[in-house]
Design a protein around this motif. Sequence first.
Motif, PDB file in Angstrom:
ATOM      1  N   CYS A  12      40.043  35.848  35.923  1.00 43.97           N
ATOM      2  CA  CYS A  12      41.128  36.842  36.007  1.00 43.97           C
ATOM      3  C   CYS A  12      42.047  36.583  37.201  1.00 43.97           C
ATOM      4  CB  CYS A  12      40.566  38.255  36.114  1.00 43.97           C
ATOM      5  SG  CYS A  12      39.696  38.821  34.642  1.00 43.97           S
ATOM      6  N   LYS A  13      41.454  36.262  38.328  1.00 41.70           N
ATOM      7  CA  LYS A  13      42.217  36.062  39.574  1.00 41.70           C
ATOM      8  C   LYS A  13      42.338  34.590  39.948  1.00 41.70           C
ATOM      9  CE  LYS A  13      42.719  40.449  40.058  1.00 41.70           C
ATOM     10  NZ  LYS A  13      43.996  41.120  39.980  1.00 41.70           N
ATOM     11  N   LYS A  14      41.806  33.705  39.092  1.00 38.95           N
ATOM     12  CA  LYS A  14      41.870  32.257  39.297  1.00 38.95           C
ATOM     13  C   LYS A  14      41.305  31.835  40.659  1.00 38.95           C
ATOM     14  CE  LYS A  14      45.754  31.588  36.161  1.00 38.95           C
ATOM     15  NZ  LYS A  14      45.778  32.868  35.542  1.00 38.95           N
ATOM     16  N   VAL A  15      40.104  32.317  40.943  1.00 40.03           N
ATOM     17  CA  VAL A  15      39.424  32.013  42.201  1.00 40.03           C
ATOM     18  C   VAL A  15      38.384  30.926  41.945  1.00 40.03           C
ATOM     19  CG1 VAL A  15      37.994  32.937  44.067  1.00 40.03           C
ATOM     20  CG2 VAL A  15      39.799  34.348  43.065  1.00 40.03           C
ATOM     21  N   SER A  16      38.500  29.826  42.680  1.00 34.94           N
ATOM     22  CA  SER A  16      37.578  28.703  42.518  1.00 34.94           C
ATOM     23  C   SER A  16      36.447  28.787  43.544  1.00 34.94           C
ATOM     24  CB  SER A  16      38.326  27.380  42.708  1.00 34.94           C
ATOM     25  OG  SER A  16      38.712  27.233  44.066  1.00 34.94           O
ATOM     26  N   PHE A  17      35.460  27.939  43.342  1.00 34.92           N
ATOM     27  CA  PHE A  17      34.354  27.837  44.294  1.00 34.92           C
ATOM     28  C   PHE A  17      34.888  27.533  45.690  1.00 34.92           C
ATOM     29  CE2 PHE A  17      31.150  25.469  46.631  1.00 34.92           C
ATOM     30  CZ  PHE A  17      30.022  26.258  46.474  1.00 34.92           C
ATOM     31  N   SER A  18      35.858  26.627  45.786  1.00 35.56           N
ATOM     32  CA  SER A  18      36.400  26.278  47.104  1.00 35.56           C
ATOM     33  C   SER A  18      37.159  27.454  47.720  1.00 35.56           C
ATOM     34  CB  SER A  18      37.277  25.025  47.037  1.00 35.56           C
ATOM     35  OG  SER A  18      38.388  25.221  46.210  1.00 35.56           O
ATOM     36  N   HIS A  35      27.553  42.404  51.880  1.00 37.74           N
ATOM     37  CA  HIS A  35      28.682  42.498  52.816  1.00 37.74           C
ATOM     38  C   HIS A  35      29.576  41.259  52.698  1.00 37.74           C
ATOM     39  CE1 HIS A  35      30.951  43.719  56.317  1.00 37.74           C
ATOM     40  NE2 HIS A  35      30.782  42.504  56.806  1.00 37.74           N
ATOM     41  N   SER A  36      28.969  40.101  52.578  1.00 34.54           N
ATOM     42  CA  SER A  36      29.741  38.867  52.426  1.00 34.54           C
ATOM     43  C   SER A  36      30.547  38.896  51.130  1.00 34.54           C
ATOM     44  CB  SER A  36      28.826  37.649  52.447  1.00 34.54           C
ATOM     45  OG  SER A  36      28.199  37.534  53.705  1.00 34.54           O
ATOM     46  N   PHE A  37      29.943  39.409  50.048  1.00 35.74           N
ATOM     47  CA  PHE A  37      30.664  39.536  48.778  1.00 35.74           C
ATOM     48  C   PHE A  37      31.894  40.421  48.957  1.00 35.74           C
ATOM     49  CE2 PHE A  37      31.659  42.077  45.051  1.00 35.74           C
ATOM     50  CZ  PHE A  37      31.960  41.084  44.126  1.00 35.74           C
ATOM     51  N   GLU A  38      31.718  41.562  49.615  1.00 33.25           N
ATOM     52  CA  GLU A  38      32.831  42.496  49.817  1.00 33.25           C
ATOM     53  C   GLU A  38      33.949  41.855  50.630  1.00 33.25           C
ATOM     54  OE1 GLU A  38      30.737  45.785  51.552  1.00 33.25           O
ATOM     55  OE2 GLU A  38      30.056  46.510  49.587  1.00 33.25           O
ATOM     56  N   ILE A  43      39.405  39.120  50.555  1.00 34.04           N
ATOM     57  CA  ILE A  43      40.247  37.961  50.848  1.00 34.04           C
ATOM     58  C   ILE A  43      40.803  37.340  49.570  1.00 34.04           C
ATOM     59  CG2 ILE A  43      40.229  35.601  51.781  1.00 34.04           C
ATOM     60  CD1 ILE A  43      38.073  36.674  53.816  1.00 34.04           C
ATOM     61  N   THR A  44      39.954  37.173  48.546  1.00 35.51           N
ATOM     62  CA  THR A  44      40.369  36.432  47.348  1.00 35.51           C
ATOM     63  C   THR A  44      40.756  37.331  46.172  1.00 35.51           C
ATOM     64  OG1 THR A  44      38.146  36.315  46.400  1.00 35.51           O
ATOM     65  CG2 THR A  44      38.795  34.541  47.936  1.00 35.51           C
ATOM     66  N   HIS A  45      40.369  38.602  46.217  1.00 32.23           N
ATOM     67  CA  HIS A  45      40.569  39.551  45.116  1.00 32.23           C
ATOM     68  C   HIS A  45      39.723  39.211  43.890  1.00 32.23           C
ATOM     69  CE1 HIS A  45      43.703  41.311  47.510  1.00 32.23           C
ATOM     70  NE2 HIS A  45      44.255  40.115  47.631  1.00 32.23           N
ATOM     71  N   CYS A  46      38.704  38.365  44.075  1.00 33.18           N
ATOM     72  CA  CYS A  46      37.800  38.032  42.972  1.00 33.18           C
ATOM     73  C   CYS A  46      37.060  39.289  42.528  1.00 33.18           C
ATOM     74  CB  CYS A  46      36.801  36.958  43.403  1.00 33.18           C
ATOM     75  SG  CYS A  46      35.660  37.473  44.699  1.00 33.18           S
ATOM     76  N   SER A  47      36.663  39.297  41.279  1.00 32.40           N
ATOM     77  CA  SER A  47      35.872  40.382  40.704  1.00 32.40           C
ATOM     78  C   SER A  47      36.573  41.737  40.792  1.00 32.40           C
ATOM     79  CB  SER A  47      34.484  40.447  41.356  1.00 32.40           C
ATOM     80  OG  SER A  47      33.600  41.188  40.544  1.00 32.40           O
ATOM     81  N   HIS A  54      31.157  38.857  38.733  1.00 31.58           N
ATOM     82  CA  HIS A  54      30.419  39.362  39.896  1.00 31.58           C
ATOM     83  C   HIS A  54      29.181  38.524  40.209  1.00 31.58           C
ATOM     84  CE1 HIS A  54      27.488  41.916  41.978  1.00 31.58           C
ATOM     85  NE2 HIS A  54      28.541  42.370  42.631  1.00 31.58           N
ATOM     86  N   ASP A  55      28.340  38.300  39.223  1.00 39.13           N
ATOM     87  CA  ASP A  55      27.107  37.540  39.452  1.00 39.13           C
ATOM     88  C   ASP A  55      27.402  36.097  39.830  1.00 39.13           C
ATOM     89  OD1 ASP A  55      25.649  39.816  38.931  1.00 39.13           O
ATOM     90  OD2 ASP A  55      25.099  39.227  36.898  1.00 39.13           O
ATOM     91  N   LYS A  56      28.437  35.512  39.228  1.00 47.27           N
ATOM     92  CA  LYS A  56      28.817  34.134  39.560  1.00 47.27           C
ATOM     93  C   LYS A  56      29.293  34.037  41.010  1.00 47.27           C
ATOM     94  CE  LYS A  56      30.185  32.792  34.908  1.00 47.27           C
ATOM     95  NZ  LYS A  56      31.309  32.359  34.066  1.00 47.27           N
TER      96      LYS A  56
END
Length: 67
Positions: A12-18, A35-38, A43-47, A54-56
Amino acid sequence: MMYTTDEVICKCKKVSFSDVESALRQINNFTDLIHSFEEVQQITHCSTGCGGCHDKIMDAISQIMMH
């Protein structure tokens, strides 16, 4: 699951592993996975779209933190 650096994890937000890895480098302190996920999410707007990644994202953060 092991991710490659250019693999898109959040479609959805086109966020890569890098992108996740880069966001983690901006965080001063890894207190815990949630906390790191949040912080990565801020920063990236992922999830923040469908939430299906989310799990990925959590797996990617764990993978990065282990190295």
